[in-house]
Design a protein around this motif. Structure first.
Motif, PDB file in Angstrom:
ATOM      1  N   VAL A  35      -6.814  13.494   6.924  1.00  0.00           N
ATOM      2  CA  VAL A  35      -6.727  12.269   7.121  1.00  0.00           C
ATOM      3  C   VAL A  35      -5.160  11.731   7.562  1.00  0.00           C
ATOM      4  O   VAL A  35      -4.374  12.369   7.039  1.00  0.00           O
ATOM      5  CB  VAL A  35      -6.907  11.401   5.675  1.00  0.00           C
ATOM      6  N   PHE A  36      -5.147  10.939   8.459  1.00  0.00           N
ATOM      7  CA  PHE A  36      -3.927  10.541   9.172  1.00  0.00           C
ATOM      8  C   PHE A  36      -3.551   9.168   8.885  1.00  0.00           C
ATOM      9  O   PHE A  36      -4.392   8.123   8.889  1.00  0.00           O
ATOM     10  CB  PHE A  36      -3.952  10.842  10.682  1.00  0.00           C
ATOM     11  N   ARG A  84       3.823   5.309  14.552  1.00  0.00           N
ATOM     12  CA  ARG A  84       4.141   6.642  14.267  1.00  0.00           C
ATOM     13  C   ARG A  84       3.428   7.334  12.638  1.00  0.00           C
ATOM     14  O   ARG A  84       2.775   6.383  12.128  1.00  0.00           O
ATOM     15  CB  ARG A  84       5.587   6.843  13.636  1.00  0.00           C
ATOM     16  N   ILE A  85       2.927   8.679  12.709  1.00  0.00           N
ATOM     17  CA  ILE A  85       2.358   9.148  11.640  1.00  0.00           C
ATOM     18  C   ILE A  85       3.319   9.149  10.522  1.00  0.00           C
ATOM     19  O   ILE A  85       4.362   9.687  10.682  1.00  0.00           O
ATOM     20  CB  ILE A  85       1.871  10.664  12.079  1.00  0.00           C
ATOM     21  N   ILE A  86       2.987   8.672   9.319  1.00  0.00           N
ATOM     22  CA  ILE A  86       3.549   8.535   8.344  1.00  0.00           C
ATOM     23  C   ILE A  86       3.343   9.793   7.422  1.00  0.00           C
ATOM     24  O   ILE A  86       4.404  10.493   7.087  1.00  0.00           O
ATOM     25  CB  ILE A  86       3.519   7.258   7.079  1.00  0.00           C
ATOM     26  N   ARG A  87       1.972  10.290   7.502  1.00  0.00           N
ATOM     27  CA  ARG A  87       1.747  11.334   6.775  1.00  0.00           C
ATOM     28  C   ARG A  87       0.247  11.899   7.147  1.00  0.00           C
ATOM     29  O   ARG A  87      -0.364  11.211   7.354  1.00  0.00           O
ATOM     30  CB  ARG A  87       1.610  11.246   5.332  1.00  0.00           C
ATOM     31  N   THR A 135       0.888  -1.051   0.067  1.00  0.00           N
ATOM     32  CA  THR A 135       0.082   0.129   0.321  1.00  0.00           C
ATOM     33  C   THR A 135       0.809   1.247  -0.016  1.00  0.00           C
ATOM     34  O   THR A 135       1.915   1.347   0.717  1.00  0.00           O
ATOM     35  CB  THR A 135      -1.024   0.224   1.103  1.00  0.00           C
ATOM     36  N   GLU A 136       0.734   2.382  -0.906  1.00  0.00           N
ATOM     37  CA  GLU A 136       1.307   3.524  -0.905  1.00  0.00           C
ATOM     38  C   GLU A 136       0.291   4.479  -0.269  1.00  0.00           C
ATOM     39  O   GLU A 136      -0.830   4.386  -0.666  1.00  0.00           O
ATOM     40  CB  GLU A 136       1.615   3.758  -2.138  1.00  0.00           C
ATOM     41  N   VAL A 137       0.797   5.395   0.348  1.00  0.00           N
ATOM     42  CA  VAL A 137      -0.129   6.645   0.646  1.00  0.00           C
ATOM     43  C   VAL A 137      -0.477   7.449  -0.527  1.00  0.00           C
ATOM     44  O   VAL A 137       0.385   8.090  -1.301  1.00  0.00           O
ATOM     45  CB  VAL A 137       0.858   7.481   1.897  1.00  0.00           C
ATOM     46  N   PRO A 138      -1.924   7.805  -0.764  1.00  0.00           N
ATOM     47  CA  PRO A 138      -2.202   8.388  -1.842  1.00  0.00           C
ATOM     48  C   PRO A 138      -1.937   9.980  -1.749  1.00  0.00           C
ATOM     49  O   PRO A 138      -1.452  10.447  -0.583  1.00  0.00           O
ATOM     50  CB  PRO A 138      -3.506   8.197  -2.060  1.00  0.00           C
TER      51      PRO A 138
END
Length: 327
Positions: free
Chosen positions: A280-281, A289-292, A15-18
């Motif tokens: 959106v977190f 941890r928060i990635i983005r 999965t990649e962060v959009p």
């Protein structure tokens, strides 16, 4: 959908962060309570939405961003909706105390029933496709059988309202989150039930004085996450005695009384949540941890869900009635 076809036979990629917005869909005239991708992978371009504007909608959220159909079977806000496992029917429950099973193509009701309470949560059984559980503004949670249109079992909890329902793998047990938090005690916030016997397995799972508006299961590991009104998500074992993991807490987003949903990515590496400030977190599941963060909406973002097949496609919805698709 031509976009989905190449992914159907292949193994799900990481999965990649959009990063970018593809579709901005705003046909609802009230807050969107729930969104769900069609569970049949070949038809997973379809996105279901349930709204306070009394309607359900089905969208082509992969190819065109268009609304395919609107269903107006409820006379009050639609609080909960789910695709059937075959993708041909939609189960919905609302503040009109009505349950409807709607044929997606014809829009006709296959099953309708009035309950004694306003409905706020419903879930299909993971292995018995004709059975579902429904709860709401009532001390009782009920299991229904669509073949007989009758209540199968009643689960009695001394609570005011059921906020969410989560089946554990195989469906022998399920959890309900409730708003039974009193000033001196936090028992019954999350209750574990035996599906067959209707017995309470545990009501001493979460000991902090916060309600949990949503629960979500990890796709691969035997754990689940509870969204809390303490502005953090807590991690629990999905096996008895459902212990909390005190080393991991996913915090940074805001809940502030909204029914903010949370979900794992299909590969289980990310945990995604909406936030009452419209963001959106994305959290790393292992490190917490928060990635983005994504500045997705102006109003509270109450749901963010990854597509089951396309590795970076995300749908989000908000309190202003808007739905957005990101990639």
């Amino acid at each position: 959908s031509e976009l989905i076809k190449p992914y159907l036979g292949s193994k799900y990629k990481v999965t990649e962060v959009p990063k970018s917005l593809i579709f901005h869909m705003s046909k609802h005239s009230g807050p969107v309570n729930e969104i769900q991708w069609c569970p049949v992978w070949e038809q997973s371009h379809m996105l279901l939405s349930a709204s306070m504007d009394k309607t359900l909608k089905v969208w082509d959220a992969v190819d065109t961003g268009c609304c395919l159909k609107t269903y107006s079977c409820h006379s009050c806000a639609v609080r909960a909706a789910q695709w059937s496992s075959c993708g041909r029917r939609i189960l919905s429950g609302g503040f009109d105390s009505m349950l409807h099973l709607t044929d997606v193509e014809t829009g006709k009701q296959i099953f309708s029933s009035k309950t004694e309470f306003r409905i706020s949560a419903l879930k299909f059984h993971p292995t018995e496709s004709n059975v579902f559980i429904c709860g709401g503004f009532s001390p009782e949670v009920k299991a229904w059988d669509l073949r007989t249109s009758k209540v199968l079992r009643v689960y009695k909890a001394a609570v005011q309202q059921t906020l969410d329902i989560l089946f554990l793998p195989e469906g022998r047990e399920f959890l309900t989150s409730t708003d039974a938090v009193s000033r001196d005690s936090a028992d019954r916030t999350i209750v574990a039930w035996d599906f067959q016997s209707t017995a309470k397995i545990s009501n001493q799972i979460f000991h902090e004085r916060y309600t949990c508006p949503s629960l979500t299961l990890h796709p691969k590991e035997s754990v689940f996450v509870a969204q809390t009104n303490g502005n953090y998500m807590a991690l629990f074992s999905a096996q008895r005695p459902y212990r909390i993991n005190k080393k991991k807490r996913y915090e940074g987003h805001k809940v502030e009384g909204f029914a903010v949903g949370c979900e794992f990515s299909p590969d289980g590496t990310l945990l995604v949540t909406g936030s009452s400030d419209g963001k959106v977190f994305f959290y790393n599941y292992h490190t917490s941890r928060i990635i983005r963060t994504l500045s997705a909406h102006k109003e509270a973002c109450v749901s963010a869900i990854f597509h089951p097949v396309l590795p970076s496609l995300l749908a989000t919805c908000d309190w202003a009635g808007e739905i957005k698709i990101w990639q």
